[in-house]
Design a protein around this motif. Sequence first.
Motif, PDB file in Angstrom:
ATOM      1  N   ALA A  27       0.826  -1.211   0.000  1.00 45.14           N
ATOM      2  CA  ALA A  27       0.000   0.000   0.000  1.00 45.14           C
ATOM      3  C   ALA A  27       0.857   1.256   0.000  1.00 45.14           C
ATOM      4  O   ALA A  27       0.642   2.166  -0.810  1.00 45.14           O
ATOM      5  CB  ALA A  27      -0.930  -0.005   1.220  1.00 45.14           C
ATOM      6  N   THR A  29       4.013   1.550  -0.819  1.00 42.40           N
ATOM      7  CA  THR A  29       4.784   1.588  -2.069  1.00 42.40           C
ATOM      8  C   THR A  29       3.915   2.074  -3.228  1.00 42.40           C
ATOM      9  O   THR A  29       4.349   2.908  -4.024  1.00 42.40           O
ATOM     10  CB  THR A  29       5.363   0.198  -2.389  1.00 42.40           C
ATOM     11  OG1 THR A  29       6.161  -0.225  -1.293  1.00 42.40           O
ATOM     12  CG2 THR A  29       6.195   0.213  -3.642  1.00 42.40           C
ATOM     13  N   ASP A  30       2.700   1.559  -3.317  1.00 46.79           N
ATOM     14  CA  ASP A  30       1.782   1.986  -4.387  1.00 46.79           C
ATOM     15  C   ASP A  30       1.507   3.486  -4.317  1.00 46.79           C
ATOM     16  O   ASP A  30       1.580   4.182  -5.328  1.00 46.79           O
ATOM     17  CB  ASP A  30       0.446   1.237  -4.292  1.00 46.79           C
ATOM     18  CG  ASP A  30       0.512  -0.177  -4.813  1.00 46.79           C
ATOM     19  OD1 ASP A  30       1.529  -0.557  -5.412  1.00 46.79           O
ATOM     20  OD2 ASP A  30      -0.481  -0.909  -4.626  1.00 46.79           O
ATOM     21  N   VAL A  31       1.187   3.971  -3.135  1.00 47.13           N
ATOM     22  CA  VAL A  31       0.828   5.376  -2.988  1.00 47.13           C
ATOM     23  C   VAL A  31       2.028   6.284  -3.282  1.00 47.13           C
ATOM     24  O   VAL A  31       1.926   7.229  -4.064  1.00 47.13           O
ATOM     25  CB  VAL A  31       0.240   5.648  -1.583  1.00 47.13           C
ATOM     26  CG1 VAL A  31       0.089   7.135  -1.328  1.00 47.13           C
ATOM     27  CG2 VAL A  31      -1.105   4.938  -1.426  1.00 47.13           C
ATOM     28  N   SER A  34       3.160   6.047  -6.999  1.00 45.95           N
ATOM     29  CA  SER A  34       2.162   6.649  -7.886  1.00 45.95           C
ATOM     30  C   SER A  34       2.243   8.168  -7.873  1.00 45.95           C
ATOM     31  O   SER A  34       2.193   8.805  -8.927  1.00 45.95           O
ATOM     32  CB  SER A  34       0.758   6.221  -7.469  1.00 45.95           C
ATOM     33  OG  SER A  34       0.622   4.835  -7.595  1.00 45.95           O
ATOM     34  N   SER A  64      -2.696   3.379 -10.412  1.00 45.64           N
ATOM     35  CA  SER A  64      -1.903   2.785  -9.333  1.00 45.64           C
ATOM     36  C   SER A  64      -2.225   3.418  -7.981  1.00 45.64           C
ATOM     37  O   SER A  64      -2.245   2.735  -6.952  1.00 45.64           O
ATOM     38  CB  SER A  64      -0.406   2.927  -9.627  1.00 45.64           C
ATOM     39  OG  SER A  64      -0.062   2.189 -10.764  1.00 45.64           O
ATOM     40  N   GLY A  68      -3.595   1.625  -4.712  1.00 44.54           N
ATOM     41  CA  GLY A  68      -2.893   1.795  -3.447  1.00 44.54           C
ATOM     42  C   GLY A  68      -3.812   2.196  -2.309  1.00 44.54           C
ATOM     43  O   GLY A  68      -3.711   1.677  -1.199  1.00 44.54           O
ATOM     44  N   ARG A  96      -3.745  -6.064  -8.510  1.00 44.64           N
ATOM     45  CA  ARG A  96      -2.323  -5.695  -8.499  1.00 44.64           C
ATOM     46  C   ARG A  96      -1.527  -6.553  -9.484  1.00 44.64           C
ATOM     47  O   ARG A  96      -0.606  -6.066 -10.137  1.00 44.64           O
ATOM     48  CB  ARG A  96      -1.727  -5.833  -7.092  1.00 44.64           C
ATOM     49  CG  ARG A  96      -2.238  -4.758  -6.161  1.00 44.64           C
ATOM     50  CD  ARG A  96      -1.473  -4.705  -4.875  1.00 44.64           C
ATOM     51  NE  ARG A  96      -0.312  -3.860  -5.153  1.00 44.64           N
ATOM     52  CZ  ARG A  96       0.920  -4.139  -4.783  1.00 44.64           C
ATOM     53  NH1 ARG A  96       1.173  -5.209  -4.105  1.00 44.64           N
ATOM     54  NH2 ARG A  96       1.909  -3.329  -5.082  1.00 44.64           N
ATOM     55  N   THR A 118       5.657  -6.212  -7.798  1.00 44.12           N
ATOM     56  CA  THR A 118       4.208  -6.075  -7.603  1.00 44.12           C
ATOM     57  C   THR A 118       3.521  -7.425  -7.750  1.00 44.12           C
ATOM     58  O   THR A 118       2.702  -7.824  -6.917  1.00 44.12           O
ATOM     59  CB  THR A 118       3.624  -5.063  -8.608  1.00 44.12           C
ATOM     60  OG1 THR A 118       4.178  -3.780  -8.343  1.00 44.12           O
ATOM     61  CG2 THR A 118       2.110  -5.001  -8.537  1.00 44.12           C
TER      62      THR A 118
END
Length: 140
Positions: A27, A29-31, A34, A64, A68, A96, A118
């Motif tokens: 989460a 990492t995604d945020v 992105s 993304s 996230g 994902r 991912t």
Amino acid sequence: MSDLTGLGPPARPTSVTVAVVLTWIAAVTDVVSSVALFLLAGDAAVTGALAATRAEIQFFALLSLVVGVVVVLVALGLQTRGRWALMAITVVMLVRVGVGVYSLLRFGPHHLTGAVLTIVVALLVLALLWNGASRRYFRA
């Protein structure tokens, strides 16, 4: 797998704890990635390296980011043993995997490490949450 009195909820299996930690890492990492990608989308070096337009990069970054944010919500559900969390995390991790595959196909070697990580983390979370102990924990 209950507490010492046998009256409380079952103890959380190690596989669920590891899945929760990996979900939080995914989460964050995604945020973060992105937002960074969205901010860098106008940089000619980035658009050139990815062989994509600014709009394509921003679209992917926003997609993304949405994933996230959903992962954050599902991580909270996993952490608190929400009954809906097992199915929700399954759907989210499959999304994902799809985002990782799309990223591999669209951006190629420039996003290889991120895309592979991912996909691997999503599949690992699914494996950890769909073993017998984890399923019993969420059913109890």
